[in-house]
Scaffold this active site. Sequence first.
Site, PDB file in Angstrom:
ATOM      1  N   LYS A  85       2.044  53.606  -6.491  1.00  0.00           N
ATOM      2  CA  LYS A  85       1.959  52.281  -5.552  1.00  0.00           C
ATOM      3  C   LYS A  85       2.430  52.524  -4.268  1.00  0.00           C
ATOM      4  O   LYS A  85       3.870  53.189  -4.039  1.00  0.00           O
ATOM      5  CB  LYS A  85       2.807  51.140  -6.390  1.00  0.00           C
ATOM      6  CG  LYS A  85       2.934  50.043  -5.557  1.00  0.00           C
ATOM      7  CD  LYS A  85       1.760  49.050  -5.945  1.00  0.00           C
ATOM      8  CE  LYS A  85       1.412  47.980  -4.991  1.00  0.00           C
ATOM      9  NZ  LYS A  85       0.465  48.326  -3.844  1.00  0.00           N
ATOM     10  N   GLN A  92       8.728  56.221  -0.595  1.00  0.00           N
ATOM     11  CA  GLN A  92       8.167  55.146  -1.622  1.00  0.00           C
ATOM     12  C   GLN A  92       8.684  55.243  -3.258  1.00  0.00           C
ATOM     13  O   GLN A  92       8.919  54.349  -3.926  1.00  0.00           O
ATOM     14  CB  GLN A  92       6.763  55.109  -1.638  1.00  0.00           C
ATOM     15  CG  GLN A  92       6.028  53.740  -1.843  1.00  0.00           C
ATOM     16  CD  GLN A  92       5.809  52.796  -0.928  1.00  0.00           C
ATOM     17  OE1 GLN A  92       5.838  53.191   0.280  1.00  0.00           O
ATOM     18  NE2 GLN A  92       6.243  51.577  -1.108  1.00  0.00           N
ATOM     19  N   LYS A 144      12.168  53.567  -3.188  1.00  0.00           N
ATOM     20  CA  LYS A 144      11.951  52.187  -2.680  1.00  0.00           C
ATOM     21  C   LYS A 144      11.370  51.437  -3.950  1.00  0.00           C
ATOM     22  O   LYS A 144      12.246  50.385  -4.416  1.00  0.00           O
ATOM     23  CB  LYS A 144      11.144  52.129  -1.578  1.00  0.00           C
ATOM     24  CG  LYS A 144      10.981  50.842  -1.118  1.00  0.00           C
ATOM     25  CD  LYS A 144       9.897  50.598  -0.156  1.00  0.00           C
ATOM     26  CE  LYS A 144       9.833  51.580   1.076  1.00  0.00           C
ATOM     27  NZ  LYS A 144       8.746  51.093   1.918  1.00  0.00           N
ATOM     28  N   LYS A 174       1.144  56.835  -1.492  1.00  0.00           N
ATOM     29  CA  LYS A 174       1.032  56.448  -0.143  1.00  0.00           C
ATOM     30  C   LYS A 174      -0.167  57.377   0.385  1.00  0.00           C
ATOM     31  O   LYS A 174      -0.867  57.947  -0.202  1.00  0.00           O
ATOM     32  CB  LYS A 174       2.111  56.836   0.907  1.00  0.00           C
ATOM     33  CG  LYS A 174       2.192  56.078   2.153  1.00  0.00           C
ATOM     34  CD  LYS A 174       3.139  54.994   2.052  1.00  0.00           C
ATOM     35  CE  LYS A 174       3.050  54.165   3.219  1.00  0.00           C
ATOM     36  NZ  LYS A 174       4.130  52.993   2.912  1.00  0.00           N
ATOM     37  N   GLY A 197      -1.395  47.457   2.051  1.00  0.00           N
ATOM     38  CA  GLY A 197      -1.435  47.723   3.621  1.00  0.00           C
ATOM     39  C   GLY A 197      -0.308  48.476   3.794  1.00  0.00           C
ATOM     40  O   GLY A 197       0.860  48.626   3.290  1.00  0.00           O
ATOM     41  N   ASP A 198      -0.068  48.897   5.306  1.00  0.00           N
ATOM     42  CA  ASP A 198       0.969  49.528   5.979  1.00  0.00           C
ATOM     43  C   ASP A 198       0.389  49.408   7.547  1.00  0.00           C
ATOM     44  O   ASP A 198      -0.192  48.392   7.808  1.00  0.00           O
ATOM     45  CB  ASP A 198       1.094  50.847   5.681  1.00  0.00           C
ATOM     46  CG  ASP A 198       2.606  51.618   6.019  1.00  0.00           C
ATOM     47  OD1 ASP A 198       3.469  51.398   5.339  1.00  0.00           O
ATOM     48  OD2 ASP A 198       2.531  52.320   6.918  1.00  0.00           O
ATOM     49  N   THR A 237       7.878  41.424   3.192  1.00  0.00           N
ATOM     50  CA  THR A 237       8.643  42.632   3.946  1.00  0.00           C
ATOM     51  C   THR A 237       9.692  42.266   4.827  1.00  0.00           C
ATOM     52  O   THR A 237      10.974  42.476   4.969  1.00  0.00           O
ATOM     53  CB  THR A 237       7.854  43.743   4.525  1.00  0.00           C
ATOM     54  OG1 THR A 237       6.790  44.020   3.437  1.00  0.00           O
ATOM     55  CG2 THR A 237       8.591  45.087   4.607  1.00  0.00           C
ATOM     56  N   ASN A 254       2.952  42.978  10.973  1.00  0.00           N
ATOM     57  CA  ASN A 254       3.565  42.175   9.880  1.00  0.00           C
ATOM     58  C   ASN A 254       5.112  42.221   9.724  1.00  0.00           C
ATOM     59  O   ASN A 254       5.588  41.092   9.432  1.00  0.00           O
ATOM     60  CB  ASN A 254       2.742  42.567   8.713  1.00  0.00           C
ATOM     61  CG  ASN A 254       3.178  42.013   7.505  1.00  0.00           C
ATOM     62  OD1 ASN A 254       3.945  42.537   6.725  1.00  0.00           O
ATOM     63  ND2 ASN A 254       2.676  40.756   7.197  1.00  0.00           N
ATOM     64  N   SER A 264       4.435  42.961  -3.907  1.00  0.00           N
ATOM     65  CA  SER A 264       3.098  43.493  -4.350  1.00  0.00           C
ATOM     66  C   SER A 264       3.011  43.587  -5.736  1.00  0.00           C
ATOM     67  O   SER A 264       2.054  43.403  -6.598  1.00  0.00           O
ATOM     68  CB  SER A 264       3.031  44.881  -3.765  1.00  0.00           C
ATOM     69  OG  SER A 264       2.375  44.932  -2.471  1.00  0.00           O
TER      70      SER A 264
HETATM   71  N1  GLU Z   1       3.435  49.928   3.109  1.00  0.00           N
HETATM   72  C1  GLU Z   1       4.535  49.082   2.396  1.00  0.00           C
HETATM   73  C2  GLU Z   1       5.777  50.002   2.190  1.00  0.00           C
HETATM   74  O1  GLU Z   1       6.243  50.801   2.983  1.00  0.00           O
HETATM   75  C3  GLU Z   1       3.988  48.338   1.342  1.00  0.00           C
HETATM   76  C4  GLU Z   1       3.406  49.030   0.124  1.00  0.00           C
HETATM   77  C5  GLU Z   1       2.981  48.170  -1.282  1.00  0.00           C
HETATM   78  O2  GLU Z   1       3.001  47.037  -0.822  1.00  0.00           O
HETATM   79  O3  GLU Z   1       2.546  48.723  -1.972  1.00  0.00           O
HETATM   80  O4  GLU Z   1       6.600  49.632   1.413  1.00  0.00           O
END
Ligand code: GLU
Length: 453
Positions: A98, A119, A122, A134, A173-174, A218, A249, A385
């Site tokens: 994810k 990630q 996190k 990612k 997204g990112d 976020t 965002n 998410s």
């Molecule tokens: N890109 C975001 C992050 O850096 C969200 C990733 C997601 O929602 O999967 O955590």
Amino acid sequence: MTISKQAAAEKYTKRIFESIKERDPAEVEFHQAVEEFLTTITPALIKDSKFEQNAILERLTEPERLVSFRIPWVDDHGKVQVNRGFRVQFNSAIGPYKGGLRFHPTVNSSIVKFLGFEQIFKNALTGLPIGGGKGGSNFDPKGKSDEEVMRFAQSFMTELAKHIGPNTDIPAGDVGVGPREIGFLFGQYKRMTGAFHAGSLTGKGLGYGGSLARTEATGYGVVYFTTEMLKDYDMKIKDQKVVVSGSGNVAIYAMEKAIHLGATVIGCSDSSGYIYDPDGIDVDTVKQIKEVERKRISEYPKHHKNATFTANKSVFELKCDIALPCATQNEIDEKIAKLLIKNGVKAVAEGANMPSTLEAIKTFQDNHIPFAPSKAANAGGVAVSALEMAQNSARLSWHFEEVDHELQKIMRNIHTRTSVIAKEYGEEGNLIVGANIAGFLKVADAMIAQGVI
Ligand code: GLU
């Protein structure tokens, strides 16, 4: 005895770090993310030799899979363009991969690997069952027409679709990937698979399976985490002067929540420079300029007469109490960190991924500045998410207040867990140590339980 265990742990992390640098010498951002991680988890390695016995660091630092692909598309002039796409499926020990997709000219294997590596931990910190991944492309949506973005997104998904799925890998997204891009990607995935897999992407529009409060998650989460951290220092966000970098965002919703809780946000930025508004930033104007008109932040003073724009300078030269870097990696170097401290900053919380260099972090720590690392502070986005995925599986949607309430609970839990672990491992108040060890233990234990895979 203790000393020799410590020496052994340090030898292990050093060996891992050296071998990573040797294998991929050009991946400097990835090295940076790994170095920050390795230098903080030694207390966990000292406590238990099972991690080295099971080659956990060797496995954790090597992605389960990294795909790189060609993305051909036709621009508005009928010319064929080619970009490069990536998806790193880093670790699936605790759930399907994810993580977001980034569309930005700087995207390369080093960037997606650093983001994917972060990630893993996190996502583990959220307490939800999601692994780390990612992806992205060096495509720049800036200045492109909606049709060009659509054609690019369709071509990108035509390849990516082979590798993702609601139980395999769920992108979102990112930087450079917002509701417009997610819409095009989702549409193409639906068309290719011939089925409405609601849980195949997150950050979707509210009309087709998106979650309320995902857009805000976020940024709001960064501020929720910051208020928790401030409590430990008998501080509140109310009446503090806040400076936020970025105006995407994350920045927009961090500003919105900070203002909601009584702070004054005096500055924000984009890649062209920063704005200063002594009356307090009007977030609605920023939303209009950046999200609706897709223009530069330099437009802002046209709407607010006391505001000024400064080109090509860091927004953190503004004097503030709380700094929220929400733009991009390495935007705060040692020099900016020192300037913030000279100007009396009381706390720093990272909304972007890895916005502070290792030297900047050291500067904050040496000066005892409460510091919230991105892995913990910006986990609210991916957490919601995962809540979007839960709603998609249940085929229903929760109210805004329900999602926001869950988000607050998750951010509070992340703060508590990182603080408790930091203290338990002898580094009270060091939330970097807390976040890294807490994330590491969860993922490493799951990996050990699943055998050598
Ligand atoms: N890109 C975001 C992050 O850096 C969200 C990733 C997601 O929602 O999967 O955590």
